[in-house]
Design a protein around this motif. Sequence first.
Motif, PDB file in Angstrom:
ATOM      1  N   ASP A  29       8.139  13.525 -10.536  1.00 17.73           N
ATOM      2  CA  ASP A  29       8.264  14.977 -10.598  1.00 17.73           C
ATOM      3  C   ASP A  29       9.600  15.294 -11.274  1.00 17.73           C
ATOM      4  N   THR A  30       9.602  15.227 -12.613  1.00 19.14           N
ATOM      5  CA  THR A  30      10.822  15.495 -13.378  1.00 19.14           C
ATOM      6  C   THR A  30      10.397  16.049 -14.729  1.00 19.14           C
ATOM      7  N   SER A  31      11.377  16.319 -15.587  1.00 19.09           N
ATOM      8  CA  SER A  31      11.028  16.835 -16.914  1.00 19.09           C
ATOM      9  C   SER A  31      12.050  16.346 -17.920  1.00 19.09           C
ATOM     10  N   SER A  33      13.546  18.177 -20.038  1.00 18.97           N
ATOM     11  CA  SER A  33      14.686  19.100 -20.114  1.00 18.97           C
ATOM     12  C   SER A  33      15.660  18.867 -18.962  1.00 18.97           C
ATOM     13  N   TRP A  34      15.165  18.576 -17.737  1.00 19.67           N
ATOM     14  CA  TRP A  34      16.087  18.317 -16.613  1.00 19.67           C
ATOM     15  C   TRP A  34      16.962  17.098 -16.945  1.00 19.67           C
ATOM     16  N   ILE A  35      16.315  16.027 -17.400  1.00 19.25           N
ATOM     17  CA  ILE A  35      17.060  14.783 -17.655  1.00 19.25           C
ATOM     18  C   ILE A  35      18.058  14.987 -18.793  1.00 19.25           C
ATOM     19  N   GLU A  37      19.434  17.820 -19.957  1.00 21.03           N
ATOM     20  CA  GLU A  37      20.526  18.743 -19.633  1.00 21.03           C
ATOM     21  C   GLU A  37      21.543  18.113 -18.705  1.00 21.03           C
ATOM     22  N   ARG A  38      21.081  17.369 -17.703  1.00 18.38           N
ATOM     23  CA  ARG A  38      22.010  16.788 -16.726  1.00 18.38           C
ATOM     24  C   ARG A  38      22.727  15.546 -17.244  1.00 18.38           C
ATOM     25  N   THR A  39      22.071  14.775 -18.143  1.00 16.18           N
ATOM     26  CA  THR A  39      22.600  13.441 -18.487  1.00 16.18           C
ATOM     27  C   THR A  39      22.745  13.167 -19.986  1.00 16.18           C
ATOM     28  N   ASP A 152      12.516   7.248  -6.596  1.00 14.96           N
ATOM     29  CA  ASP A 152      13.780   7.996  -6.494  1.00 14.96           C
ATOM     30  C   ASP A 152      14.119   8.583  -7.869  1.00 14.96           C
ATOM     31  N   ARG A 153      13.675   9.822  -8.097  1.00 14.33           N
ATOM     32  CA  ARG A 153      13.849  10.421  -9.425  1.00 14.33           C
ATOM     33  C   ARG A 153      15.311  10.663  -9.777  1.00 14.33           C
ATOM     34  N   GLY A 154      16.185  10.698  -8.754  1.00 19.66           N
ATOM     35  CA  GLY A 154      17.611  10.930  -9.004  1.00 19.66           C
ATOM     36  C   GLY A 154      18.314   9.726  -9.618  1.00 19.66           C
ATOM     37  N   ARG A 210      20.917   2.446  -5.167  1.00 16.61           N
ATOM     38  CA  ARG A 210      21.059   3.696  -4.414  1.00 16.61           C
ATOM     39  C   ARG A 210      22.329   4.384  -4.903  1.00 16.61           C
ATOM     40  N   MET A 211      22.263   5.685  -5.112  1.00 17.48           N
ATOM     41  CA  MET A 211      23.435   6.369  -5.661  1.00 17.48           C
ATOM     42  C   MET A 211      23.572   7.781  -5.124  1.00 17.48           C
ATOM     43  N   ALA A 212      24.805   8.135  -4.760  1.00 18.80           N
ATOM     44  CA  ALA A 212      25.140   9.524  -4.456  1.00 18.80           C
ATOM     45  C   ALA A 212      25.737  10.096  -5.740  1.00 18.80           C
ATOM     46  N   GLY A 213      24.867  10.660  -6.581  1.00 19.16           N
ATOM     47  CA  GLY A 213      25.246  11.034  -7.944  1.00 19.16           C
ATOM     48  C   GLY A 213      26.459  11.943  -8.046  1.00 19.16           C
ATOM     49  N   ARG A 214      26.488  12.969  -7.201  1.00 21.87           N
ATOM     50  CA  ARG A 214      27.620  13.926  -7.292  1.00 21.87           C
ATOM     51  C   ARG A 214      28.951  13.272  -6.969  1.00 21.87           C
ATOM     52  N   GLU A 215      28.947  12.418  -5.930  1.00 19.60           N
ATOM     53  CA  GLU A 215      30.174  11.702  -5.540  1.00 19.60           C
ATOM     54  C   GLU A 215      30.656  10.823  -6.685  1.00 19.60           C
ATOM     55  N   ALA A 250      27.045   6.482 -19.256  1.00 18.66           N
ATOM     56  CA  ALA A 250      26.290   6.828 -18.047  1.00 18.66           C
ATOM     57  C   ALA A 250      25.732   8.237 -18.148  1.00 18.66           C
ATOM     58  N   ASN A 251      26.548   9.138 -18.675  1.00 21.77           N
ATOM     59  CA  ASN A 251      26.194  10.544 -18.634  1.00 21.77           C
ATOM     60  C   ASN A 251      27.000  11.260 -19.715  1.00 21.77           C
ATOM     61  N   VAL A 252      26.325  12.004 -20.576  1.00 15.54           N
ATOM     62  CA  VAL A 252      27.007  12.608 -21.720  1.00 15.54           C
ATOM     63  C   VAL A 252      28.048  13.630 -21.267  1.00 15.54           C
ATOM     64  N   ALA A 307      35.297   2.433 -18.525  1.00 15.68           N
ATOM     65  CA  ALA A 307      34.057   2.350 -17.744  1.00 15.68           C
ATOM     66  C   ALA A 307      34.346   2.528 -16.261  1.00 15.68           C
ATOM     67  N   ILE A 308      33.315   2.989 -15.551  1.00 15.74           N
ATOM     68  CA  ILE A 308      33.362   3.039 -14.085  1.00 15.74           C
ATOM     69  C   ILE A 308      31.992   2.618 -13.566  1.00 15.74           C
ATOM     70  N   GLY A 309      31.986   1.987 -12.391  1.00 13.73           N
ATOM     71  CA  GLY A 309      30.703   1.554 -11.835  1.00 13.73           C
ATOM     72  C   GLY A 309      30.820   1.182 -10.373  1.00 13.73           C
TER      73      GLY A 309
HETATM   74  N1  COA Z   1      14.249  15.548 -12.140  1.00  8.77           N
HETATM   75  C1  COA Z   1      14.197  16.743 -11.555  1.00  8.77           C
HETATM   76  N2  COA Z   1      14.950  17.080 -10.482  1.00  8.77           N
HETATM   77  C2  COA Z   1      15.779  16.129 -10.010  1.00  8.77           C
HETATM   78  C3  COA Z   1      15.876  14.842 -10.562  1.00  8.77           C
HETATM   79  C4  COA Z   1      15.060  14.575 -11.682  1.00  8.77           C
HETATM   80  N3  COA Z   1      15.079  13.370 -12.309  1.00  8.77           N
HETATM   81  N4  COA Z   1      16.789  14.145  -9.884  1.00  8.77           N
HETATM   82  C5  COA Z   1      17.257  14.947  -8.910  1.00  8.77           C
HETATM   83  N5  COA Z   1      16.642  16.142  -8.977  1.00  8.77           N
HETATM   84  C6  COA Z   1      16.834  17.309  -8.122  1.00  8.77           C
HETATM   85  C7  COA Z   1      17.320  16.955  -6.746  1.00  8.77           C
HETATM   86  O1  COA Z   1      16.247  16.587  -5.919  1.00  8.77           O
HETATM   87  C8  COA Z   1      17.987  18.220  -6.315  1.00  8.77           C
HETATM   88  O2  COA Z   1      16.980  19.110  -5.889  1.00  8.77           O
HETATM   89  P1  COA Z   1      17.219  20.049  -4.611  1.00  8.77           P
HETATM   90  O3  COA Z   1      18.395  20.924  -4.981  1.00  8.77           O
HETATM   91  O4  COA Z   1      15.924  20.764  -4.498  1.00  8.77           O
HETATM   92  O5  COA Z   1      17.512  19.108  -3.489  1.00  8.77           O
HETATM   93  C9  COA Z   1      18.552  18.792  -7.605  1.00  8.77           C
HETATM   94  O6  COA Z   1      17.865  18.119  -8.673  1.00  8.77           O
HETATM   95  C10 COA Z   1      20.043  18.552  -7.739  1.00  8.77           C
HETATM   96  O7  COA Z   1      20.309  17.185  -7.431  1.00  8.77           O
HETATM   97  P2  COA Z   1      21.734  16.552  -7.626  1.00  8.77           P
HETATM   98  O8  COA Z   1      21.662  15.089  -7.358  1.00  8.77           O
HETATM   99  O9  COA Z   1      22.734  17.356  -6.873  1.00  8.77           O
HETATM  100  O10 COA Z   1      21.917  16.815  -9.206  1.00  8.77           O
HETATM  101  P3  COA Z   1      23.191  16.713 -10.107  1.00  8.77           P
HETATM  102  O11 COA Z   1      23.384  17.972 -10.818  1.00  8.77           O
HETATM  103  O12 COA Z   1      24.355  16.112  -9.388  1.00  8.77           O
HETATM  104  O13 COA Z   1      22.705  15.651 -11.199  1.00  8.77           O
HETATM  105  C11 COA Z   1      23.028  13.310 -11.707  1.00  8.77           C
HETATM  106  C12 COA Z   1      22.341  14.357 -10.805  1.00  8.77           C
HETATM  107  C13 COA Z   1      22.618  11.951 -11.208  1.00  8.77           C
HETATM  108  C14 COA Z   1      22.508  13.536 -13.126  1.00  8.77           C
HETATM  109  C15 COA Z   1      24.551  13.528 -11.668  1.00  8.77           C
HETATM  110  O14 COA Z   1      24.988  13.615 -10.332  1.00  8.77           O
HETATM  111  C16 COA Z   1      25.271  12.409 -12.328  1.00  8.77           C
HETATM  112  O15 COA Z   1      25.150  12.208 -13.523  1.00  8.77           O
HETATM  113  N6  COA Z   1      26.112  11.682 -11.569  1.00  8.77           N
HETATM  114  C17 COA Z   1      26.840  10.562 -12.085  1.00  8.77           C
HETATM  115  C18 COA Z   1      25.928   9.411 -12.083  1.00  8.77           C
HETATM  116  C19 COA Z   1      26.455   8.279 -12.852  1.00  8.77           C
HETATM  117  O16 COA Z   1      27.061   8.439 -13.868  1.00  8.77           O
HETATM  118  N7  COA Z   1      26.153   7.081 -12.359  1.00  8.77           N
HETATM  119  C20 COA Z   1      26.430   5.869 -12.994  1.00  8.77           C
HETATM  120  C21 COA Z   1      27.866   5.544 -12.948  1.00  8.77           C
HETATM  121  S1  COA Z   1      28.043   3.963 -13.602  1.00  8.77           S
END
Ligand code: COA
Length: 321
Positions: A29-31, A33-35, A37-39, A152-154, A210-215, A250-252, A307-309
């Motif tokens: 369940d993703t798109s 445009s979501w991917i 715009e965020r990455t 895990d779509r995140g 497993r990842m806490a993306g925002r952190e 990792a992320n633009v 780099a970070i990881g």
């Molecule tokens: N498609 C659609 N929706 C998605 C999704 C996807 N692939 N992944 C997550 N979501 C949803 C979440 O479920 C959440 O929905 P909710 O508000 O209804 O709960 C919403 O999008 C926001 O999720 P969140 O995780 O807070 O999004 P974000 O804006 O932080 O973006 C990342 C997520 C992963 C793109 C972003 O946190 C990021 O790039 N973090 C750094 C990750 C990274 O660089 N890791 C590697 C380091 S080596």
Amino acid sequence: MRAVIIGTGGYLPERAVTNDQLAAEKGLDTSDSWIRERTGIGQRHFAAEGETASSMGAAACRAALAQGGADVAEVDCIIVATATPDSAFPSTAARIQGALGVTRGMAFDVAAACTGFIYALGIADALIRTGQATGVLVVGTEVYSRILDWSDRGTCVLFGDGAGAVFLRAGDPAPGDGLLSTHMHADGRHGDILAVDGGAGSTGGTGVVRMAGREVFKHAVTKLASAVDEALEANGLDQSAVAWLVPHQANVRIIEAMGRKLGLPLDRVVITVDRHANTSAASIPLALAEATRDGRIKRGDLVLMEAIGGGLTWGAALARF
Ligand code: COA
């Protein structure tokens, strides 16, 4: 003696998968445009059945040696950064050594997740400076498609497979030339925010990322900024001296923030995340291979890598090509 970068090489598996294809194949369940715009990610490559970190890494090594006009007989050290080794042992480096037909020197893996290439470069630099190695293949190679949770779509949309390598030769470059310095850091207190849940020696877990993306995002911006400052300061250089930023991909949005910090326009930043996604330890050497082949990075250019990881680990390196 100091290290000089002689050649770079990359390998990408043949199959490229767009965001829409991934969503359809995995029922996500993703798109697109979501991917995007965020990455900034538009597609990633996935290894074929039978392709491994060692087979892709060996291909990248051959390409690096060929680009540098170097002979495999020069190689006396292979260091592989990977979080997805073929097996716990033999190391992926030893497997690559066997595939290349190298029979002397050392071969070992480094585990520092997405910072692995910077760590491997740092170790290679130290081995060359202390006279323990003279021809070093530094490799990043990953098959993250085998450690992702497809429900895990995140996280599963973020990663891809691939390999990159550089060949370093011990030499006596003029001051300011060659590999100038490397800077490696870790803070294990933050291990849980980006981790593989389980593994070869664990008593539980599922073996997926497993990842806490925002952190992770928050740590990335501050820690990368301090690592690049450290690298420039260590060499008495100003950010205006940097010809190219080659960041971990990792992320633009993180990449753009680092470009802004350095005052570099985006056309001086090598970006591959749109086509490769995050290939972890492979992302920097893959980007180097691309930008040296298409003529962007030229001999004499000052290149800043960062780099970070997982770990957390982070770091930076400065080299004149
Ligand atoms: N498609 C659609 N929706 C998605 C999704 C996807 N692939 N992944 C997550 N979501 C949803 C979440 O479920 C959440 O929905 P909710 O508000 O209804 O709960 C919403 O999008 C926001 O999720 P969140 O995780 O807070 O999004 P974000 O804006 O932080 O973006 C990342 C997520 C992963 C793109 C972003 O946190 C990021 O790039 N973090 C750094 C990750 C990274 O660089 N890791 C590697 C380091 S080596």
